[in-house]
Design a protein around this motif. Structure first.
Motif, mmCIF file in Angstrom:
data_model
loop_
_atom_site.group_PDB
_atom_site.id
_atom_site.type_symbol
_atom_site.label_atom_id
_atom_site.label_comp_id
_atom_site.label_asym_id
_atom_site.label_seq_id
_atom_site.Cartn_x
_atom_site.Cartn_y
_atom_site.Cartn_z
ATOM 1 N N ILE A 32 133.348 100.727 58.088
ATOM 2 C CA ILE A 32 134.490 99.867 58.405
ATOM 3 C C ILE A 32 134.934 100.101 59.836
ATOM 4 C CG2 ILE A 32 136.845 99.225 57.800
ATOM 5 C CD1 ILE A 32 136.305 100.285 54.970
ATOM 6 N N SER A 148 127.892 98.104 52.687
ATOM 7 C CA SER A 148 128.558 96.957 53.290
ATOM 8 C C SER A 148 129.083 97.361 54.659
ATOM 9 C CB SER A 148 129.699 96.447 52.404
ATOM 10 O OG SER A 148 130.682 97.441 52.232
ATOM 11 N N ILE A 150 131.929 96.164 57.508
ATOM 12 C CA ILE A 150 133.152 95.363 57.542
ATOM 13 C C ILE A 150 133.864 95.520 58.872
ATOM 14 C CG2 ILE A 150 135.405 95.021 56.457
ATOM 15 C CD1 ILE A 150 134.081 96.334 53.904
ATOM 16 N N ASP A 152 137.526 94.912 60.446
ATOM 17 C CA ASP A 152 138.910 94.764 60.009
ATOM 18 C C ASP A 152 139.786 94.427 61.211
ATOM 19 O OD1 ASP A 152 140.035 94.823 57.508
ATOM 20 O OD2 ASP A 152 139.724 96.965 57.232
ATOM 21 N N THR A 178 130.945 91.411 57.318
ATOM 22 C CA THR A 178 132.131 90.731 56.795
ATOM 23 C C THR A 178 133.296 90.959 57.754
ATOM 24 O OG1 THR A 178 131.454 90.960 54.481
ATOM 25 C CG2 THR A 178 133.803 90.636 54.902
ATOM 26 N N ASN A 180 137.251 90.729 57.844
ATOM 27 C CA ASN A 180 138.515 90.567 57.141
ATOM 28 C C ASN A 180 139.652 90.708 58.146
ATOM 29 O OD1 ASN A 180 137.235 90.309 54.623
ATOM 30 N ND2 ASN A 180 137.242 92.514 54.299
ATOM 31 N N LYS A 227 144.400 96.180 50.840
ATOM 32 C CA LYS A 227 143.243 95.602 51.524
ATOM 33 C C LYS A 227 142.079 96.593 51.557
ATOM 34 C CE LYS A 227 142.272 93.345 55.993
ATOM 35 N NZ LYS A 227 141.353 94.303 56.638
ATOM 36 N N THR A 230 140.470 97.044 48.162
ATOM 37 C CA THR A 230 139.624 95.884 47.879
ATOM 38 C C THR A 230 138.311 95.978 48.634
ATOM 39 O OG1 THR A 230 141.600 94.529 47.572
ATOM 40 C CG2 THR A 230 139.521 93.366 47.909
ATOM 41 N N GLU A 231 138.375 96.310 49.910
ATOM 42 C CA GLU A 231 137.157 96.391 50.728
ATOM 43 C C GLU A 231 136.212 97.477 50.241
ATOM 44 O OE1 GLU A 231 138.804 94.887 55.065
ATOM 45 O OE2 GLU A 231 139.004 96.994 54.517
ATOM 46 N N MET A 234 135.152 96.338 46.739
ATOM 47 C CA MET A 234 134.739 94.934 46.742
ATOM 48 C C MET A 234 135.274 94.152 45.556
ATOM 49 S SD MET A 234 133.558 94.799 49.609
ATOM 50 C CE MET A 234 133.284 93.038 49.601
#
Length: 255
Positions: A32, A148, A150, A152, A178, A180, A227, A230-231, A234
């Motif tokens: 992340i 994953s 991500i 942010d 991803t 977000n 948040k 959730t990340e 998932m």
């Protein structure tokens, strides 16, 4: 446009100094990148929301428990601050978080080193495109394996500098990343503007992408905590019906 792209490339090369070698890369459940807005609109109160919100969220029992429940029981994260194209500062380099002690160490660095909203020294516009591009570079150079990856984004304004944000967004999605976001309400001439739709339509993207909407800036820490849960997992774990459930919501585009 050629000169514009050349300038953007130059800014990226200059900012690549943030991509320091990793001492101990690891296989993790999620990598992340926290990309935190420090542009001219970030006053001390907003800077405090972001700095303390990230520190509190990453070290919260809910987030630490979410990390522990996954396959490897570890995530990797890095935290940088950004404003105009080429304006960036690393706060936390790539770091593995595998439990409460690791999370508390990261939180301590963010609290001590994070922006305090005392004013940009130069180039204080808002280049979300630059933030996405630099985050992509950091993910590209993460040498461990992550289930994953991500990006942010935390910001209180629209993209007003650098490349069009759609260009950077498409490139990140093409890499499988991803994006977000958490949209801090923008204040213009004492009028509060909700940026959630802008972020949903123009910034987020990739697998299961979402933007957290705030009804009030004071909800930032709770929304960010939810948040992250959730990340990391998932999915929204029903055993964590935090106050963010009642006071913030999320929108999804291109999920």
């Amino acid at each position: 446009m050629t000169a514009y792209l050349a300038a953007h490339l130059g800014a990226m090369l200059a900012a690549s100094a943030l991509c320091t070698p990793q001492a101990n890369a690891a296989d993790v459940d999620a990598a992340i990148v926290f990309a935190v807005d420090v542009s001219a609109s970030i006053d001390p109160a907003t800077a405090n929301l972001q700095r303390e919100g990230h520190a509190a969220a990453i070290s919260s029992p809910e987030v630490v428990a979410a990390i522990a429940r996954n396959r490897t029981g570890c995530i990797a994260l890095t935290y940088f601050e950004w404003a105009s194209s080429g304006h960036a500062r690393s706060v936390v380099p790539w770091t593995s978080v595998c439990g409460l002690e690791d999370a508390q160490a990261v939180a301590s660095i963010i609290r001590e080193e994070g922006d305090r909203g005392l004013g940009c020294e130069y180039e204080c516009a808002t280049s979300i495109s630059f933030a996405i591009d630099l985050a992509c570079l950091l993910l590209d150079r993460y040498v461990g394996s992550a289930a994953s990856k991500i990006i942010d984004i935390s910001a209180n304004g629209t993209n007003n500098d650098g490349l069009p944000v759609e260009v950077s967004r498409r490139q990140a999605i093409a890499k499988g990343y991803t994006i977000n976001a958490i949209a801090i309400p923008e204040m213009i001439r004492s009028v509060v503007y909700d940026l959630t739709e802008y972020f949903a339509d123009n910034v987020i993207g990739g697998p299961q992408a979402f933007v957290m909407a705030l009804k009030d800036p004071g909800d930032y820490a709770a929304a960010l905590r939810r948040k992250l849960v959730t990340e990391i997992s998932m999915t929204v774990d029903p055993q964590f019906p935090s106050e963010a459930d009642e006071r913030s919501s999320s929108l999804c585009r291109n999920c």
